[in-house]
Design a protein around this motif. Structure first.
Motif, PDB file in Angstrom:
ATOM      1  N   ILE A  45      23.631   3.624  -7.144  1.00  0.00           N
ATOM      2  CA  ILE A  45      23.197   2.237  -7.207  1.00  0.00           C
ATOM      3  C   ILE A  45      23.485   1.633  -5.845  1.00  0.00           C
ATOM      4  N   MET A  46      22.444   1.112  -5.208  1.00  0.00           N
ATOM      5  CA  MET A  46      22.605   0.471  -3.908  1.00  0.00           C
ATOM      6  C   MET A  46      22.943  -0.998  -4.146  1.00  0.00           C
ATOM      7  N   VAL A  47      23.986  -1.477  -3.486  1.00  0.00           N
ATOM      8  CA  VAL A  47      24.428  -2.862  -3.638  1.00  0.00           C
ATOM      9  C   VAL A  47      24.424  -3.509  -2.251  1.00  0.00           C
ATOM     10  N   CYS A  48      23.856  -4.699  -2.173  1.00  0.00           N
ATOM     11  CA  CYS A  48      23.824  -5.413  -0.900  1.00  0.00           C
ATOM     12  C   CYS A  48      23.904  -6.915  -1.153  1.00  0.00           C
ATOM     13  N   GLU A  49      24.125  -7.636  -0.085  1.00  0.00           N
ATOM     14  CA  GLU A  49      24.056  -9.094  -0.109  1.00  0.00           C
ATOM     15  C   GLU A  49      22.749  -9.509   0.534  1.00  0.00           C
ATOM     16  N   GLN A  50      22.061 -10.399  -0.116  1.00  0.00           N
ATOM     17  CA  GLN A  50      20.874 -10.992   0.499  1.00  0.00           C
ATOM     18  C   GLN A  50      21.296 -12.348   1.036  1.00  0.00           C
ATOM     19  N   SER A  51      20.967 -12.614   2.298  1.00  0.00           N
ATOM     20  CA  SER A  51      21.386 -13.886   2.889  1.00  0.00           C
ATOM     21  C   SER A  51      20.215 -14.736   3.363  1.00  0.00           C
ATOM     22  N   GLU A  52      19.021 -14.150   3.379  1.00  0.00           N
ATOM     23  CA  GLU A  52      17.842 -14.930   3.753  1.00  0.00           C
ATOM     24  C   GLU A  52      16.638 -14.404   2.992  1.00  0.00           C
ATOM     25  N   TRP A  53      15.640 -15.253   2.874  1.00  0.00           N
ATOM     26  CA  TRP A  53      14.430 -14.866   2.162  1.00  0.00           C
ATOM     27  C   TRP A  53      13.619 -13.907   3.006  1.00  0.00           C
TER      28      TRP A  53
ATOM     29  N   VAL B  20      18.399   0.518  -8.080  1.00  0.00           N
ATOM     30  CA  VAL B  20      18.219   1.967  -8.177  1.00  0.00           C
ATOM     31  C   VAL B  20      16.795   2.261  -7.717  1.00  0.00           C
ATOM     32  N   TYR B  21      16.641   3.312  -6.890  1.00  0.00           N
ATOM     33  CA  TYR B  21      15.335   3.715  -6.386  1.00  0.00           C
ATOM     34  C   TYR B  21      14.920   5.031  -7.045  1.00  0.00           C
ATOM     35  N   PHE B  22      13.641   5.143  -7.400  1.00  0.00           N
ATOM     36  CA  PHE B  22      13.091   6.365  -7.977  1.00  0.00           C
ATOM     37  C   PHE B  22      11.916   6.822  -7.118  1.00  0.00           C
ATOM     38  N   THR B  23      11.827   8.119  -6.852  1.00  0.00           N
ATOM     39  CA  THR B  23      10.647   8.662  -6.172  1.00  0.00           C
ATOM     40  C   THR B  23      10.135   9.834  -6.993  1.00  0.00           C
ATOM     41  N   GLY B  24       8.945  10.266  -6.665  1.00  0.00           N
ATOM     42  CA  GLY B  24       8.364  11.420  -7.342  1.00  0.00           C
ATOM     43  C   GLY B  24       7.800  11.099  -8.711  1.00  0.00           C
ATOM     44  N   LEU B  25       7.637   9.836  -9.008  1.00  0.00           N
ATOM     45  CA  LEU B  25       7.073   9.430 -10.297  1.00  0.00           C
ATOM     46  C   LEU B  25       5.764   8.701 -10.061  1.00  0.00           C
ATOM     47  N   GLU B  26       4.749   9.081 -10.794  1.00  0.00           N
ATOM     48  CA  GLU B  26       3.470   8.399 -10.713  1.00  0.00           C
ATOM     49  C   GLU B  26       3.401   7.384 -11.843  1.00  0.00           C
ATOM     50  N   ILE B  27       3.117   6.151 -11.510  1.00  0.00           N
ATOM     51  CA  ILE B  27       3.052   5.094 -12.508  1.00  0.00           C
ATOM     52  C   ILE B  27       1.632   5.030 -13.041  1.00  0.00           C
ATOM     53  N   SER B  28       1.487   5.322 -14.325  1.00  0.00           N
ATOM     54  CA  SER B  28       0.161   5.291 -14.932  1.00  0.00           C
ATOM     55  C   SER B  28      -0.054   4.042 -15.779  1.00  0.00           C
ATOM     56  N   ASP B  29       1.020   3.326 -16.103  1.00  0.00           N
ATOM     57  CA  ASP B  29       0.894   2.134 -16.938  1.00  0.00           C
ATOM     58  C   ASP B  29       1.844   1.054 -16.435  1.00  0.00           C
ATOM     59  N   ALA B  30       1.394   0.310 -15.416  1.00  0.00           N
ATOM     60  CA  ALA B  30       2.237  -0.746 -14.855  1.00  0.00           C
ATOM     61  C   ALA B  30       2.530  -1.830 -15.883  1.00  0.00           C
ATOM     62  N   LEU B  31       1.632  -2.018 -16.826  1.00  0.00           N
ATOM     63  CA  LEU B  31       1.825  -3.037 -17.857  1.00  0.00           C
ATOM     64  C   LEU B  31       3.108  -2.777 -18.651  1.00  0.00           C
ATOM     65  N   ALA B  32       3.444  -1.517 -18.884  1.00  0.00           N
ATOM     66  CA  ALA B  32       4.669  -1.181 -19.623  1.00  0.00           C
ATOM     67  C   ALA B  32       5.904  -1.692 -18.885  1.00  0.00           C
TER      68      ALA B  32
ATOM     69  N   ASP C 132       7.737   3.109  -4.015  1.00  0.00           N
ATOM     70  CA  ASP C 132       8.625   3.785  -4.961  1.00  0.00           C
ATOM     71  C   ASP C 132       9.095   2.803  -6.027  1.00  0.00           C
ATOM     72  N   LEU C 133       9.243   3.299  -7.219  1.00  0.00           N
ATOM     73  CA  LEU C 133       9.702   2.500  -8.343  1.00  0.00           C
ATOM     74  C   LEU C 133      11.158   2.091  -8.131  1.00  0.00           C
ATOM     75  N   THR C 134      11.480   0.836  -8.436  1.00  0.00           N
ATOM     76  CA  THR C 134      12.850   0.339  -8.334  1.00  0.00           C
ATOM     77  C   THR C 134      13.234  -0.353  -9.633  1.00  0.00           C
ATOM     78  N   LEU C 135      14.516  -0.414  -9.859  1.00  0.00           N
ATOM     79  CA  LEU C 135      15.083  -1.160 -10.976  1.00  0.00           C
ATOM     80  C   LEU C 135      16.236  -1.954 -10.382  1.00  0.00           C
ATOM     81  N   GLN C 136      16.226  -3.284 -10.519  1.00  0.00           N
ATOM     82  CA  GLN C 136      17.212  -4.099  -9.830  1.00  0.00           C
ATOM     83  C   GLN C 136      17.688  -5.282 -10.657  1.00  0.00           C
TER      84      GLN C 136
END
Length: 188
Positions: free
Chosen positions: A49-57, A74-86, A107-111
């Motif tokens: 899990i990558m953790v950072c501080e955001q300080s500007e837009w 969390v970053y994911f690679t190697g996955l093809e997204i076939s249903d973005a609606l999900a 790449d797909l992310t979860l944050q």
């Protein structure tokens, strides 16, 4: 703007300021990004899990709302997204915590993220971050379990964070023991 100072991030992971997890239990790696920002790679049950501080837009956009926040991703690679609606429906179902997205490489992310300020109490930020990381760990586990049920056992999805090397996701099928400890820490 290059900076290696943080409002709260370094203090959150500082054992002298209350971080109670040993490096053997929860490995940490402090990384200075190409943009000069501090990032932490936090390994929770073999998930980075990558953790950072955001300080500007992003893009230097102006806003009346402060940009300061702690971000866990969390970053994911190697996955093809076939249903973005999900993924959008999942975001609505969790009220955006955590939320799915795509990074600049597609790449797909979860944050997760939450606002902070210079006077935000470190202990509160730590507890909130631990809950965010537990939510990410649980959602990652559930997602990978679902992906692996649809594909042959040998086709485990590849995972790569933008700042970390590849690692074995077969071990990601384990129960989220550290994530459970993180949740308990918030309830203390």
């Amino acid at each position: 703007m290059l900076t290696t100072k943080t409002l709260l991030l370094d203090a959150i992971f500082d054992p002298q300021k209350g971080w109670e997890y040993s490096p053997s239990h929860v490995p940490l790696k402090r990384i200075i990004g190409d943009d000069g920002n501090v990032n932490y790679a936090v390994t929770v049950d073999d998930n980075v899990i990558m953790v950072c501080e955001q300080s500007e837009w992003k893009g230097g956009e102006a806003s009346d709302v402060p940009a300061n926040r702690l971000v866990a991703k969390v970053y994911f690679t190697g996955l093809e997204i076939s249903d973005a609606l999900a993924f959008l429906q999942s975001n609505a179902g969790t009220s955006g915590l955590p939320a799915w997205g795509l990074d600049g490489d597609g790449d797909l992310t979860l944050q997760t993220a939450f606002p902070i300020s210079a006077d935000f109490p470190v202990e509160w930020a730590r507890k909130q971050l631990l809950v965010c990381m537990a939510l990410l760990r649980e959602a990652t586990y559930d997602f990978l379990k679902a992906v692996n049920q649809e594909e042959p056992e040998t086709a485990a999805p590849q995972h790569l964070s933008s700042q970390e090397d590849r690692f074995d996701w077969d071990s990601a099928k384990q129960v989220a023991s550290v994530a459970g400890e993180f949740l308990k820490a918030f309830l203390r």
